[in-house]
Design a protein around this motif. Structure first.
Motif, PDB file in Angstrom:
ATOM      1  N   ILE A 140       0.832  -1.227  -0.128  1.00  0.00           N
ATOM      2  CA  ILE A 140       0.106  -0.143  -0.176  1.00  0.00           C
ATOM      3  C   ILE A 140       0.929   1.281   0.033  1.00  0.00           C
ATOM      4  N   LEU A 141       0.715   2.044  -1.050  1.00  0.00           N
ATOM      5  CA  LEU A 141       1.509   3.106  -1.112  1.00  0.00           C
ATOM      6  C   LEU A 141       0.915   4.648  -1.148  1.00  0.00           C
ATOM      7  N   SER A 142       1.323   5.444  -0.806  1.00  0.00           N
ATOM      8  CA  SER A 142       0.951   6.828  -0.748  1.00  0.00           C
ATOM      9  C   SER A 142       1.847   8.063  -0.998  1.00  0.00           C
ATOM     10  N   PRO A 143       1.616   8.751  -1.715  1.00  0.00           N
ATOM     11  CA  PRO A 143       0.357   9.119  -2.584  1.00  0.00           C
ATOM     12  C   PRO A 143       0.151   8.386  -3.638  1.00  0.00           C
ATOM     13  N   GLY A 144      -1.127   8.563  -4.555  1.00  0.00           N
ATOM     14  CA  GLY A 144      -1.376   7.739  -5.457  1.00  0.00           C
ATOM     15  C   GLY A 144      -0.659   7.970  -6.786  1.00  0.00           C
ATOM     16  N   SER A 145       0.100   9.418  -6.820  1.00  0.00           N
ATOM     17  CA  SER A 145       0.645   9.593  -7.996  1.00  0.00           C
ATOM     18  C   SER A 145       1.686  10.498  -7.697  1.00  0.00           C
ATOM     19  N   GLN A 146       2.867  10.549  -8.412  1.00  0.00           N
ATOM     20  CA  GLN A 146       4.318  11.241  -7.892  1.00  0.00           C
ATOM     21  C   GLN A 146       4.729  11.927  -9.176  1.00  0.00           C
ATOM     22  N   LYS A 147       5.500  12.902  -8.967  1.00  0.00           N
ATOM     23  CA  LYS A 147       6.245  13.674 -10.365  1.00  0.00           C
ATOM     24  C   LYS A 147       7.194  12.868 -10.772  1.00  0.00           C
ATOM     25  N   GLY A 148       7.947  12.004 -10.078  1.00  0.00           N
ATOM     26  CA  GLY A 148       9.180  11.249 -10.263  1.00  0.00           C
ATOM     27  C   GLY A 148       8.997   9.867 -10.491  1.00  0.00           C
ATOM     28  N   PRO A 149       9.970   9.138 -10.578  1.00  0.00           N
ATOM     29  CA  PRO A 149       9.920   7.494 -10.652  1.00  0.00           C
ATOM     30  C   PRO A 149       9.217   6.815  -9.346  1.00  0.00           C
ATOM     31  N   LEU A 150       8.411   6.015  -9.801  1.00  0.00           N
ATOM     32  CA  LEU A 150       7.777   5.310  -8.659  1.00  0.00           C
ATOM     33  C   LEU A 150       9.010   4.779  -7.642  1.00  0.00           C
ATOM     34  N   ALA A 151       9.652   3.962  -8.324  1.00  0.00           N
ATOM     35  CA  ALA A 151      11.023   3.298  -7.583  1.00  0.00           C
ATOM     36  C   ALA A 151      12.438   3.519  -8.159  1.00  0.00           C
ATOM     37  N   VAL A 152      13.419   3.405  -7.520  1.00  0.00           N
ATOM     38  CA  VAL A 152      14.648   3.687  -7.742  1.00  0.00           C
ATOM     39  C   VAL A 152      15.467   2.475  -7.299  1.00  0.00           C
ATOM     40  N   ASP A 153      16.096   1.690  -8.087  1.00  0.00           N
ATOM     41  CA  ASP A 153      16.844   0.421  -7.836  1.00  0.00           C
ATOM     42  C   ASP A 153      18.040   0.997  -6.955  1.00  0.00           C
TER      43      ASP A 153
END
Length: 136
Positions: A108-121
């Motif tokens: 479960i992630l918040s917020p629902g949208s983001q300006k940058g990438p969702l995940a960074v390895d």
């Protein structure tokens, strides 16, 4: 556009990614959610989600079936069915299934949208690369 508040597995955004299957059940693309993302992930034995971070999203990982080795920063703990881990935004974390049965988690992630990438390895960077190699 108004979207249905009810999401079936058939409606979910399905991702087969590095040995696991993610079912995005709630995201702005499929619901009217603005501040929430929900993903059910199936982690087969020996698989998981290697060290990464979400620059803009905090996350809770709830185990639905089985158990996982959960990392939050440089701390790890096995969490099993009915247990949860909280990861603040931008904190490196990882989830591994070390058992011989599938593990199923709800992320479960918040917020629902983001300006940058969702995940960074982060798994190739230290200290995460060394931690992962020592635990393999």
């Amino acid at each position: 556009m108004k979207k249905s508040p009810f999401i079936t597995e058939a409606d979910a955004i399905k991702e087969d990614f590095e040995g696991r299957t993610n079912y995005w059940m709630c995201r702005p693309e499929i619901t009217n959610a603005k501040d929430l993302q929900v993903c059910r992930a199936v982690l087969p034995p020996g698989k998981g989600h290697d060290f990464h971070r979400h620059p803009e999203n905090e996350e809770a990982i709830y185990v639905l079936e089985g158990e996982i080795e959960q990392w939050v920063g440089e701390q790890s703990q096995r969490i099993k069915k009915g247990e949860c881990a909280h990861i603040p935004a931008d904190v490196v974390h990882a989830s591994f299934n070390r058992s011989d049965q599938d593990a199923v988690i709800l992320a479960i992630l918040s917020p629902g949208s983001q300006k940058g990438p969702l995940a960074v390895d982060m798994f190739e960077e230290e200290p995460w690369a060394s931690i992962r190699q020592s635990k393999a």
